[in-house]
Design a protein around this motif. Structure first.
Motif, PDB file in Angstrom:
ATOM      1  N   ASP A  55      -8.809   3.956  -0.396  1.00 37.11           N
ATOM      2  CA  ASP A  55      -9.826   2.956  -0.075  1.00 37.11           C
ATOM      3  C   ASP A  55     -11.226   3.561   0.037  1.00 37.11           C
ATOM      4  OD1 ASP A  55      -9.283   4.440   2.163  1.00 37.11           O
ATOM      5  OD2 ASP A  55      -9.249   2.752   3.555  1.00 37.11           O
ATOM      6  N   GLN A  56     -11.415   4.762  -0.522  1.00 38.35           N
ATOM      7  CA  GLN A  56     -12.710   5.435  -0.399  1.00 38.35           C
ATOM      8  C   GLN A  56     -13.331   5.707  -1.767  1.00 38.35           C
ATOM      9  OE1 GLN A  56     -13.599   8.253   2.866  1.00 38.35           O
ATOM     10  NE2 GLN A  56     -11.402   8.605   2.900  1.00 38.35           N
ATOM     11  N   ARG A  57     -14.609   5.473  -1.851  1.00 39.35           N
ATOM     12  CA  ARG A  57     -15.374   5.735  -3.071  1.00 39.35           C
ATOM     13  C   ARG A  57     -15.687   7.221  -3.174  1.00 39.35           C
ATOM     14  NH1 ARG A  57     -19.213   2.430  -5.666  1.00 39.35           N
ATOM     15  NH2 ARG A  57     -19.905   3.457  -7.588  1.00 39.35           N
ATOM     16  N   LEU A  58     -15.564   7.750  -4.380  1.00 40.92           N
ATOM     17  CA  LEU A  58     -15.911   9.145  -4.616  1.00 40.92           C
ATOM     18  C   LEU A  58     -17.380   9.268  -4.984  1.00 40.92           C
ATOM     19  CD1 LEU A  58     -12.917  10.546  -6.730  1.00 40.92           C
ATOM     20  CD2 LEU A  58     -13.203  10.475  -4.242  1.00 40.92           C
TER      21      LEU A  58
ATOM     22  N   ASN B 272     -11.910   8.356  12.315  1.00 43.17           N
ATOM     23  CA  ASN B 272     -12.889   8.622  11.266  1.00 43.17           C
ATOM     24  C   ASN B 272     -13.155   7.382  10.425  1.00 43.17           C
ATOM     25  OD1 ASN B 272     -13.246  11.266  12.036  1.00 43.17           O
ATOM     26  ND2 ASN B 272     -11.794  12.103  10.556  1.00 43.17           N
ATOM     27  N   LYS B 273     -12.094   6.587  10.177  1.00 41.79           N
ATOM     28  CA  LYS B 273     -12.281   5.355   9.423  1.00 41.79           C
ATOM     29  C   LYS B 273     -13.185   4.392  10.179  1.00 41.79           C
ATOM     30  CE  LYS B 273      -9.781   1.467   7.397  1.00 41.79           C
ATOM     31  NZ  LYS B 273      -8.455   0.837   7.164  1.00 41.79           N
ATOM     32  N   GLU B 274     -12.960   4.260  11.467  1.00 41.25           N
ATOM     33  CA  GLU B 274     -13.800   3.375  12.277  1.00 41.25           C
ATOM     34  C   GLU B 274     -15.251   3.851  12.279  1.00 41.25           C
ATOM     35  OE1 GLU B 274     -12.021   3.315  16.112  1.00 41.25           O
ATOM     36  OE2 GLU B 274     -10.336   2.029  15.515  1.00 41.25           O
ATOM     37  N   LEU B 275     -15.445   5.163  12.369  1.00 42.37           N
ATOM     38  CA  LEU B 275     -16.812   5.696  12.359  1.00 42.37           C
ATOM     39  C   LEU B 275     -17.487   5.467  11.011  1.00 42.37           C
ATOM     40  CD1 LEU B 275     -16.258   9.063  14.289  1.00 42.37           C
ATOM     41  CD2 LEU B 275     -17.428   7.020  15.124  1.00 42.37           C
ATOM     42  N   ASP B 276     -16.728   5.594   9.911  1.00 39.28           N
ATOM     43  CA  ASP B 276     -17.282   5.327   8.586  1.00 39.28           C
ATOM     44  C   ASP B 276     -17.727   3.876   8.467  1.00 39.28           C
ATOM     45  OD1 ASP B 276     -16.959   7.883   7.710  1.00 39.28           O
ATOM     46  OD2 ASP B 276     -15.070   7.521   6.650  1.00 39.28           O
ATOM     47  N   GLU B 277     -16.897   2.965   8.951  1.00 40.87           N
ATOM     48  CA  GLU B 277     -17.255   1.543   8.876  1.00 40.87           C
ATOM     49  C   GLU B 277     -18.476   1.239   9.730  1.00 40.87           C
ATOM     50  OE1 GLU B 277     -13.646  -0.274  10.111  1.00 40.87           O
ATOM     51  OE2 GLU B 277     -12.663  -0.084   8.149  1.00 40.87           O
ATOM     52  N   SER B 278     -18.543   1.848  10.915  1.00 36.90           N
ATOM     53  CA  SER B 278     -19.708   1.639  11.772  1.00 36.90           C
ATOM     54  C   SER B 278     -20.955   2.218  11.136  1.00 36.90           C
ATOM     55  CB  SER B 278     -19.462   2.294  13.135  1.00 36.90           C
ATOM     56  OG  SER B 278     -20.602   2.193  13.960  1.00 36.90           O
TER      57      SER B 278
ATOM     58  N   THR C 290       0.390  15.514   1.951  1.00 38.50           N
ATOM     59  CA  THR C 290      -0.589  14.530   2.394  1.00 38.50           C
ATOM     60  C   THR C 290      -1.947  14.816   1.761  1.00 38.50           C
ATOM     61  OG1 THR C 290      -1.152  15.839   4.368  1.00 38.50           O
ATOM     62  CG2 THR C 290       0.558  14.148   4.607  1.00 38.50           C
ATOM     63  N   LEU C 291      -2.703  13.773   1.556  1.00 40.85           N
ATOM     64  CA  LEU C 291      -4.044  13.863   0.977  1.00 40.85           C
ATOM     65  C   LEU C 291      -5.080  13.798   2.085  1.00 40.85           C
ATOM     66  CD1 LEU C 291      -6.245  13.597  -1.280  1.00 40.85           C
ATOM     67  CD2 LEU C 291      -5.754  11.131  -1.260  1.00 40.85           C
ATOM     68  N   ILE C 292      -6.029  14.729   2.053  1.00 41.52           N
ATOM     69  CA  ILE C 292      -7.162  14.701   2.985  1.00 41.52           C
ATOM     70  C   ILE C 292      -8.417  14.433   2.171  1.00 41.52           C
ATOM     71  CG2 ILE C 292      -8.526  15.989   4.657  1.00 41.52           C
ATOM     72  CD1 ILE C 292      -6.087  17.584   5.359  1.00 41.52           C
ATOM     73  N   LEU C 293      -9.041  13.292   2.428  1.00 39.03           N
ATOM     74  CA  LEU C 293     -10.234  12.896   1.681  1.00 39.03           C
ATOM     75  C   LEU C 293     -11.317  12.460   2.652  1.00 39.03           C
ATOM     76  CD1 LEU C 293     -11.666  12.286  -1.000  1.00 39.03           C
ATOM     77  CD2 LEU C 293     -10.588  10.016  -0.962  1.00 39.03           C
ATOM     78  N   GLN C 294     -12.392  13.236   2.698  1.00 37.09           N
ATOM     79  CA  GLN C 294     -13.558  12.879   3.502  1.00 37.09           C
ATOM     80  C   GLN C 294     -13.201  12.576   4.950  1.00 37.09           C
ATOM     81  OE1 GLN C 294     -15.853  11.251  -0.477  1.00 37.09           O
ATOM     82  NE2 GLN C 294     -14.905   9.774   0.866  1.00 37.09           N
ATOM     83  N   GLY C 295     -12.353  13.457   5.520  1.00 31.67           N
ATOM     84  CA  GLY C 295     -12.022  13.370   6.928  1.00 31.67           C
ATOM     85  C   GLY C 295     -10.887  12.434   7.281  1.00 31.67           C
TER      86      GLY C 295
END
Length: 262
Positions: free
Chosen positions: A174-177, A73-79, A189-194
Protein backbone atom coordinates in the motif's frame (compact mmCIF):
# COMPACT_ATOMS: atom_id res chain seq x y z
CA UNK A 1 45.70 -51.89 64.00
CA UNK A 2 42.96 -49.40 63.25
CA UNK A 3 42.34 -46.51 65.56
CA UNK A 4 38.67 -46.31 66.71
CA UNK A 5 38.75 -42.55 66.43
CA UNK A 6 39.56 -42.86 62.71
CA UNK A 7 37.13 -45.69 61.90
CA UNK A 8 33.68 -44.52 60.85
CA UNK A 9 32.33 -48.00 61.24
CA UNK A 10 33.08 -48.41 64.99
CA UNK A 11 30.40 -47.59 67.54
CA UNK A 12 32.54 -47.47 70.68
CA UNK A 13 31.11 -45.32 73.48
CA UNK A 14 33.85 -45.90 75.96
CA UNK A 15 36.37 -43.46 77.24
CA UNK A 16 38.77 -41.93 74.79
CA UNK A 17 38.63 -39.22 72.21
CA UNK A 18 35.23 -38.61 70.61
CA UNK A 19 34.78 -39.96 67.11
CA UNK A 20 35.67 -37.45 64.39
CA UNK A 21 33.08 -36.79 61.67
CA UNK A 22 34.49 -37.27 58.18
CA UNK A 23 32.88 -35.16 55.39
CA UNK A 24 33.31 -36.73 52.01
CA UNK A 25 33.47 -34.50 48.88
CA UNK A 26 30.44 -36.29 47.41
CA UNK A 27 28.27 -35.27 50.37
CA UNK A 28 29.36 -31.65 50.10
CA UNK A 29 28.57 -31.63 46.37
CA UNK A 30 25.10 -33.12 46.98
CA UNK A 31 24.26 -30.45 49.54
CA UNK A 32 25.43 -27.72 47.14
CA UNK A 33 23.29 -29.07 44.28
CA UNK A 34 20.13 -29.13 46.43
CA UNK A 35 20.85 -25.61 47.68
CA UNK A 36 21.28 -24.33 44.11
CA UNK A 37 18.08 -26.04 42.97
CA UNK A 38 16.18 -24.40 45.80
CA UNK A 39 17.55 -20.98 44.85
CA UNK A 40 16.55 -21.45 41.20
CA UNK A 41 13.04 -22.57 42.17
CA UNK A 42 12.58 -19.56 44.45
CA UNK A 43 13.86 -17.13 41.81
CA UNK A 44 11.57 -18.61 39.11
CA UNK A 45 8.54 -18.45 41.40
CA UNK A 46 9.31 -14.88 42.40
CA UNK A 47 9.68 -13.85 38.74
CA UNK A 48 6.55 -15.58 37.52
CA UNK A 49 4.38 -14.48 40.47
CA UNK A 50 2.25 -17.55 39.97
CA UNK A 51 1.83 -17.18 36.16
CA UNK A 52 2.99 -19.37 33.33
CA UNK A 53 6.04 -17.61 31.92
CA UNK A 54 5.76 -19.37 28.55
CA UNK A 55 2.14 -18.37 27.94
CA UNK A 56 1.90 -15.04 29.75
CA UNK A 57 0.36 -12.69 27.18
CA UNK A 58 1.95 -9.67 28.86
CA UNK A 59 5.36 -10.81 27.66
CA UNK A 60 5.29 -9.63 24.04
CA UNK A 61 7.23 -11.58 21.51
CA UNK A 62 9.64 -9.78 19.23
CA UNK A 63 7.28 -10.32 16.28
CA UNK A 64 4.49 -8.61 18.19
CA UNK A 65 6.73 -5.63 18.88
CA UNK A 66 7.69 -5.37 15.21
CA UNK A 67 4.05 -5.45 14.12
CA UNK A 68 3.16 -2.79 16.68
CA UNK A 69 5.97 -0.54 15.44
CA UNK A 70 4.83 -1.09 11.86
CA UNK A 71 1.24 -0.12 12.75
CA UNK A 72 2.49 3.00 14.53
CA UNK A 73 4.61 3.98 11.53
CA UNK A 74 1.56 3.64 9.29
CA UNK A 75 -0.43 5.95 11.53
CA UNK A 76 2.41 8.48 11.54
CA UNK A 77 2.64 8.34 7.73
CA UNK A 78 -1.08 9.02 7.40
CA UNK A 79 -0.88 11.89 9.88
CA UNK A 80 2.13 13.30 8.06
CA UNK A 81 0.29 13.13 4.72
CA UNK A 82 -2.70 14.99 6.14
CA UNK A 83 -0.50 17.73 7.59
CA UNK A 84 1.44 18.03 4.36
CA UNK A 85 -1.82 18.46 2.46
CA UNK A 86 -2.88 21.26 4.80
CA UNK A 87 0.47 23.02 4.42
CA UNK A 88 0.33 22.77 0.62
CA UNK A 89 -3.21 24.14 0.56
CA UNK A 90 -2.18 27.12 2.68
CA UNK A 91 0.90 27.71 0.52
CA UNK A 92 -1.11 27.61 -2.70
CA UNK A 93 -3.55 30.22 -1.38
CA UNK A 94 -0.86 32.89 -1.12
CA UNK A 95 2.57 31.81 -2.32
CA UNK A 96 3.21 34.61 -4.81
CA UNK A 97 3.92 32.15 -7.67
CA UNK A 98 2.56 32.34 -11.20
CA UNK A 99 0.23 29.80 -12.78
CA UNK A 100 3.05 28.48 -14.96
CA UNK A 101 5.26 27.96 -11.92
CA UNK A 102 2.45 26.14 -10.10
CA UNK A 103 1.92 23.82 -13.07
CA UNK A 104 5.64 23.09 -13.28
CA UNK A 105 5.77 22.33 -9.57
CA UNK A 106 2.76 20.02 -9.85
CA UNK A 107 4.44 18.14 -12.68
CA UNK A 108 7.62 17.70 -10.66
CA UNK A 109 5.63 16.43 -7.69
CA UNK A 110 3.89 13.83 -9.85
CA UNK A 111 7.18 12.59 -11.27
CA UNK A 112 8.65 12.49 -7.77
CA UNK A 113 5.79 10.30 -6.60
CA UNK A 114 4.41 12.60 -3.92
CA UNK A 115 1.08 13.11 -5.72
CA UNK A 116 -1.65 10.60 -6.61
CA UNK A 117 -1.39 8.98 -10.02
CA UNK A 118 -4.31 7.59 -12.03
CA UNK A 119 -4.01 5.34 -15.05
CA UNK A 120 -4.17 1.80 -16.38
CA UNK A 121 -2.26 -0.59 -14.19
CA UNK A 122 -0.82 -4.07 -13.91
CA UNK A 123 -0.42 -5.93 -10.60
CA UNK A 124 2.12 -8.67 -9.95
CA UNK A 125 1.52 -10.96 -6.95
CA UNK A 126 4.31 -13.10 -5.49
CA UNK A 127 3.81 -15.68 -2.75
CA UNK A 128 5.72 -18.34 -0.84
CA UNK A 129 5.42 -21.96 -1.91
CA UNK A 130 3.51 -24.45 0.28
CA UNK A 131 5.66 -25.68 3.18
CA UNK A 132 5.27 -29.30 2.03
CA UNK A 133 6.25 -28.56 -1.58
CA UNK A 134 8.25 -31.12 -3.54
CA UNK A 135 9.96 -30.99 -6.92
CA UNK A 136 7.25 -31.17 -9.60
CA UNK A 137 9.58 -31.89 -12.51
CA UNK A 138 12.14 -34.70 -12.86
CA UNK A 139 15.82 -33.89 -12.60
CA UNK A 140 15.44 -31.24 -9.91
CA UNK A 141 16.51 -31.73 -6.27
CA UNK A 142 14.07 -31.73 -3.40
CA UNK A 143 13.62 -28.14 -2.16
CA UNK A 144 15.62 -26.54 0.59
CA UNK A 145 13.67 -24.13 2.84
CA UNK A 146 15.40 -21.28 1.03
CA UNK A 147 13.78 -22.34 -2.26
CA UNK A 148 10.25 -21.92 -0.97
CA UNK A 149 10.17 -18.26 0.11
CA UNK A 150 10.16 -14.92 -1.69
CA UNK A 151 13.49 -13.11 -1.52
CA UNK A 152 14.48 -9.48 -1.85
CA UNK A 153 16.01 -10.18 -5.27
CA UNK A 154 12.64 -11.47 -6.54
CA UNK A 155 10.77 -8.33 -5.48
CA UNK A 156 13.53 -6.10 -6.82
CA UNK A 157 13.50 -7.95 -10.14
CA UNK A 158 9.79 -7.22 -10.59
CA UNK A 159 10.18 -3.55 -9.63
CA UNK A 160 13.14 -3.10 -12.01
CA UNK A 161 11.29 -4.78 -14.89
CA UNK A 162 8.25 -2.56 -14.41
CA UNK A 163 10.40 0.57 -14.45
CA UNK A 164 12.09 -0.68 -17.63
CA UNK A 165 8.63 -1.27 -19.11
CA UNK A 166 7.84 2.43 -18.78
CA UNK A 167 5.93 2.48 -15.50
CA UNK A 168 4.90 6.00 -14.51
CA UNK A 169 4.48 5.02 -10.87
CA UNK A 170 4.77 1.88 -8.73
CA UNK A 171 3.12 0.84 -5.50
CA UNK A 172 4.41 -2.04 -3.35
CA UNK A 173 1.65 -3.29 -1.06
CA UNK A 174 0.00 0.00 0.00
CA UNK A 175 3.02 2.31 -0.34
CA UNK A 176 4.19 4.37 -3.29
CA UNK A 177 7.81 4.02 -4.33
CA UNK A 178 10.03 7.05 -4.86
CA UNK A 179 13.65 7.40 -5.93
CA UNK A 180 14.98 6.77 -2.41
CA UNK A 181 12.74 3.79 -1.61
CA UNK A 182 14.52 0.54 -0.71
CA UNK A 183 12.82 -2.84 -1.01
CA UNK A 184 14.40 -5.02 1.69
CA UNK A 185 13.58 -8.45 3.06
CA UNK A 186 14.48 -9.89 6.45
CA UNK A 187 13.73 -13.59 6.59
CA UNK A 188 10.37 -14.03 4.88
CA UNK A 189 9.09 -10.52 5.66
CA UNK A 190 9.31 -7.31 3.66
CA UNK A 191 10.48 -4.08 5.29
CA UNK A 192 9.50 -1.02 3.27
CA UNK A 193 9.91 2.52 4.55
CA UNK A 194 9.63 1.55 8.20
CA UNK A 195 6.73 -0.88 7.85
CA UNK A 196 6.64 -4.67 7.83
CA UNK A 197 4.67 -6.90 5.44
CA UNK A 198 4.16 -10.64 5.01
CA UNK A 199 3.45 -12.51 1.77
CA UNK A 200 1.65 -12.49 -0.56
CA UNK A 201 3.35 -9.38 -1.94
CA UNK A 202 1.52 -7.17 -4.45
CA UNK A 203 3.32 -4.76 -6.79
CA UNK A 204 1.13 -2.42 -8.85
CA UNK A 205 2.44 -0.28 -11.72
CA UNK A 206 0.65 2.40 -13.74
CA UNK A 207 1.62 2.44 -17.41
CA UNK A 208 0.96 0.70 -20.71
CA UNK A 209 -0.18 -2.82 -19.68
CA UNK A 210 1.22 -4.43 -22.82
CA UNK A 211 4.67 -2.92 -22.42
CA UNK A 212 4.73 -3.68 -18.69
CA UNK A 213 3.94 -7.35 -19.27
CA UNK A 214 6.50 -7.58 -22.08
CA UNK A 215 9.15 -6.18 -19.76
CA UNK A 216 8.26 -8.76 -17.10
CA UNK A 217 8.56 -11.61 -19.61
CA UNK A 218 11.91 -10.32 -20.92
CA UNK A 219 13.57 -10.02 -17.50
CA UNK A 220 16.33 -12.63 -17.01
CA UNK A 221 15.92 -12.48 -13.23
CA UNK A 222 12.18 -13.16 -13.51
CA UNK A 223 12.84 -16.02 -15.93
CA UNK A 224 15.00 -17.60 -13.23
CA UNK A 225 12.24 -17.04 -10.69
CA UNK A 226 9.74 -18.74 -13.01
CA UNK A 227 11.82 -21.94 -12.83
CA UNK A 228 11.09 -22.05 -9.09
CA UNK A 229 7.42 -21.28 -9.82
CA UNK A 230 7.14 -24.26 -12.15
CA UNK A 231 9.26 -26.67 -10.10
CA UNK A 232 8.49 -25.83 -6.46
CA UNK A 233 5.24 -23.88 -6.61
CA UNK A 234 6.26 -20.33 -5.73
CA UNK A 235 3.37 -17.93 -6.32
CA UNK A 236 3.22 -15.80 -9.48
CA UNK A 237 0.21 -13.92 -10.85
CA UNK A 238 -0.05 -10.99 -13.26
CA UNK A 239 -3.37 -9.16 -13.65
CA UNK A 240 -4.58 -6.22 -15.75
CA UNK A 241 -6.38 -4.00 -13.22
CA UNK A 242 -7.88 -1.49 -15.61
CA UNK A 243 -7.79 2.08 -14.31
CA UNK A 244 -6.49 2.54 -10.76
CA UNK A 245 -5.19 5.40 -8.63
CA UNK A 246 -1.87 5.04 -6.85
CA UNK A 247 -1.47 6.97 -3.59
CA UNK A 248 1.15 9.65 -3.27
CA UNK A 249 4.21 8.97 -1.16
CA UNK A 250 3.43 10.17 2.36
CA UNK A 251 6.72 9.66 4.18
CA UNK A 252 9.55 12.07 4.78
CA UNK A 253 11.53 13.32 1.79
CA UNK A 254 14.53 14.44 3.82
CA UNK A 255 17.73 12.51 3.23
CA UNK A 256 19.38 10.97 6.29
CA UNK A 257 23.02 9.96 6.16
CA UNK A 258 25.84 9.07 8.49
CA UNK A 259 28.09 11.81 9.84
CA UNK A 260 31.66 11.43 11.11
CA UNK A 261 32.18 11.66 14.83
CA UNK A 262 33.97 14.87 15.74
Amino acid sequence: MSNSADSPGTGSTGSGPARRLRFRPVRILTVAVFALAGLIFFTSFNTAKGTDIRTDSSLLKLSDLIQERSRKNKELDESNAALRGNVESLAESDDGSTKAQDERLSGLEKRAGTQKLTGRAVTVTLNDAPPNATAKLPGYPEPQPDYLVIHQQDLQAVVNALWQGGAKGIKVMDQRLISTSAVRCVGNTLILQGRVYSPPYKITAVGDPGKLQQALAASKAIQTYMVYVNVYGLGWKVTDDGTVTLPGYSGTVDLHYAKPVE
